[in-house]
Write a protein that holds these residues in place. Structure first.
Motif, PDB file in Angstrom:
ATOM      1  N   ALA A 139       0.837  -1.197   0.000  1.00 58.48           N
ATOM      2  CA  ALA A 139       0.000   0.000   0.000  1.00 58.48           C
ATOM      3  C   ALA A 139       0.873   1.249   0.000  1.00 58.48           C
ATOM      4  N   SER A 140       1.622   1.448   1.038  1.00 63.32           N
ATOM      5  CA  SER A 140       2.501   2.613   1.148  1.00 63.32           C
ATOM      6  C   SER A 140       3.496   2.338   2.257  1.00 63.32           C
ATOM      7  N   THR A 141       4.218   3.382   2.656  1.00 64.81           N
ATOM      8  CA  THR A 141       5.111   3.233   3.786  1.00 64.81           C
ATOM      9  C   THR A 141       4.300   3.397   5.068  1.00 64.81           C
ATOM     10  N   GLY A 142       4.990   3.648   6.154  1.00 64.85           N
ATOM     11  CA  GLY A 142       4.296   3.781   7.434  1.00 64.85           C
ATOM     12  C   GLY A 142       4.839   2.785   8.424  1.00 64.85           C
ATOM     13  N   GLY A 196       4.706  11.668  14.901  1.00 63.91           N
ATOM     14  CA  GLY A 196       4.690  12.295  13.584  1.00 63.91           C
ATOM     15  C   GLY A 196       6.057  12.550  12.992  1.00 63.91           C
ATOM     16  N   THR A 197       7.139  12.179  13.689  1.00 65.73           N
ATOM     17  CA  THR A 197       8.501  12.424  13.205  1.00 65.73           C
ATOM     18  C   THR A 197       9.232  11.098  13.037  1.00 65.73           C
ATOM     19  N   VAL A 198       9.732  10.846  11.833  1.00 62.64           N
ATOM     20  CA  VAL A 198      10.398   9.597  11.513  1.00 62.64           C
ATOM     21  C   VAL A 198      11.779   9.890  10.945  1.00 62.64           C
ATOM     22  N   ASP A 199      12.796   9.236  11.507  1.00 60.22           N
ATOM     23  CA  ASP A 199      14.153   9.294  10.964  1.00 60.22           C
ATOM     24  C   ASP A 199      14.442   8.003  10.219  1.00 60.22           C
ATOM     25  N   CYS A 200      14.944   8.133   8.998  1.00 57.42           N
ATOM     26  CA  CYS A 200      15.278   6.965   8.182  1.00 57.42           C
ATOM     27  C   CYS A 200      16.771   7.007   7.854  1.00 57.42           C
ATOM     28  N   TYR A 201      17.500   6.015   8.336  1.00 56.81           N
ATOM     29  CA  TYR A 201      18.936   5.926   8.090  1.00 56.81           C
ATOM     30  C   TYR A 201      19.176   4.964   6.931  1.00 56.81           C
ATOM     31  N   ILE A 228       3.682   7.479  -1.622  1.00 58.72           N
ATOM     32  CA  ILE A 228       4.531   6.624  -0.795  1.00 58.72           C
ATOM     33  C   ILE A 228       4.488   7.053   0.663  1.00 58.72           C
ATOM     34  N   ALA A 229       4.783   8.316   0.924  1.00 60.98           N
ATOM     35  CA  ALA A 229       4.896   8.777   2.308  1.00 60.98           C
ATOM     36  C   ALA A 229       3.543   8.868   2.997  1.00 60.98           C
ATOM     37  N   GLN A 230       3.573   8.740   4.314  1.00 59.78           N
ATOM     38  CA  GLN A 230       2.379   8.950   5.128  1.00 59.78           C
ATOM     39  C   GLN A 230       2.176  10.449   5.345  1.00 59.78           C
ATOM     40  N   GLU A 231       0.949  10.898   5.199  1.00 57.08           N
ATOM     41  CA  GLU A 231       0.655  12.318   5.415  1.00 57.08           C
ATOM     42  C   GLU A 231       0.966  12.748   6.845  1.00 57.08           C
ATOM     43  N   THR A 232       0.916  11.792   7.788  1.00 56.88           N
ATOM     44  CA  THR A 232       1.126  12.136   9.197  1.00 56.88           C
ATOM     45  C   THR A 232       2.584  12.102   9.612  1.00 56.88           C
ATOM     46  N   ASP A 233       3.474  11.723   8.698  1.00 58.91           N
ATOM     47  CA  ASP A 233       4.880  11.572   9.055  1.00 58.91           C
ATOM     48  C   ASP A 233       5.730  12.697   8.484  1.00 58.91           C
ATOM     49  N   LEU A 234       6.547  13.275   9.348  1.00 59.08           N
ATOM     50  CA  LEU A 234       7.604  14.179   8.909  1.00 59.08           C
ATOM     51  C   LEU A 234       8.872  13.341   8.817  1.00 59.08           C
TER      52      LEU A 234
END
Length: 333
Positions: A139-142, A196-201, A228-234
């Motif tokens: 579906a998408s990320t998250g 609402g804040t996600v860090d991706c390494y 792709i991205a979640q609207e709720t995620d920075l």
């Protein structure tokens, strides 16, 4: 989560029977056939089977060996149907294609060079990892696994356009475009650090794994796509920390083996273990390294001088082997 890294025990149905059992079954089947079709020959054939010097007995034993080899080959082919056991490159490609995952090109090579430089393709292990992650990104990320799949598969999601040129008519277009940076990301890990804040390494295939700014930027742009991205995620794509470690050991041999060959085998085994653990959240365990060195060389003991303590990394760290120093000594006992 990754069955190809931790496969289940092989079921009994695809194991090869031992020779003695197979031979006894063949003899029993032959005698059972003669009971129905030539009962007057049963006793003579049974007596022949009991004599190891008889040519018919030797032929039957040879047939049992051939049947055992055929069974072993069929079992090996059957195992290739499952991702957790597959080792054949073409079968791994076929299995991954079931979820629309294709093998990435890490380096295009140079067909015009002399001698020609072959392209470097993604390994079976890496392709199977993305295959098992793909289910989390349908579906998408998250989810963590969804972010990881998309970060490792730049360009894998097509661009979708929906148009309605006339009333009662809708046209949906899927455009699959090549991404120039596909295959450059070796691993990725995402974590929510605040609501609402996600860090991706992300980890690169190049060098010690530290991605350059270009790869960071294109990964950020791709993961932020509205499909792709979640609207709720920075979401913020970041560079990892690369803890470096050294491998230093002394191996002790009995008289006989060539010390230089043993050293090369030990260095190769250490590099393979380091490459396996060069991922985000990897772990360098002295006990595991000790076992790897002994099993790969046949040495009867070893003194592992470095590392002394385990190096256990978090999701934002990836251990990197900086140097290897193996000494091989022969003990005359």
């Amino acid at each position: 989560m990754f069955p190809h890294e931790n496969p289940l025990p092989k079921p009994d149905i695809i194991t090869t029977p031992v020779f003695e059992t197979l031979l006894a079954n063949v003899k029993a089947d032959v005698l059972a056939y003669l009971e129905q079709n030539a009962p007057q020959d049963v006793n003579a054939v049974r007596e022949t089977f009991n004599n190891e010097a008889e040519i018919l007995t030797k032929i039957t034993e040879a047939f049992a060996v051939i049947l055992q080899s055929v069974t072993r080959r069929m079992n090996a082919q059957a195992l290739q149907m499952f991702g957790m056991y597959a080792t054949d490159t073409a079968m791994v490609d076929l299995i991954a294609s079931q979820l629309g995952v294709t093998r990435l090109t890490l380096s295009s090579g140079d067909a015009n060079a002399f001698p020609p430089v072959a392209p470097v393709m993604e390994s079976n292990e890496a392709l199977l990892t993305r295959y098992y992650l793909a289910a989390y990104a349908l579906a998408s990320t998250g989810t963590r696994s969804g972010y990881r799949f998309h970060a490792m598969t730049l360009g894998g999601r097509p661009t979708v356009r929906v148009e309605s040129p006339t009333n009662n008519k809708v046209i949906v277009t899927y455009e699959f475009a090549e991404h120039e940076d596909a295959g450059k990301t070796k691993d990725a890990q995402a974590r929510q650090v605040a609501p609402g804040t996600v860090d991706c390494y992300i980890l690169s295939h190049e060098g010690d794994g530290m991605p350059d700014q270009h790869l960071i930027d294109v990964s950020q742009a791709y993961l932020q796509r509205d499909d792709i991205a979640q609207e709720t995620d920075l979401l913020t794509v970041k560079t990892p920390t690369i803890p470096r470690w050294e491998c230093e050991a002394v191996l002790y041999l009995r008289p006989g083996p060539d010390k230089e060959m043993v050293k090369l085998a030990a260095e190769k085994a250490a590099k393979e273990y380091a490459l396996q653990q060069h991922r985000l959240g990897g772990s360098i365990e002295p006990s595991m390294l000790y076992s790897v060195l002994l099993q790969s060389t046949g040495a009867h003991r070893a003194d592992l001088k470095k590392p002394v303590q385990p190096l256990r990394c978090s999701y934002s760290e990836a251990p990197y082997l900086e140097s290897i120093n193996i000494t091989v000594s022969t003990e005359n006992l």
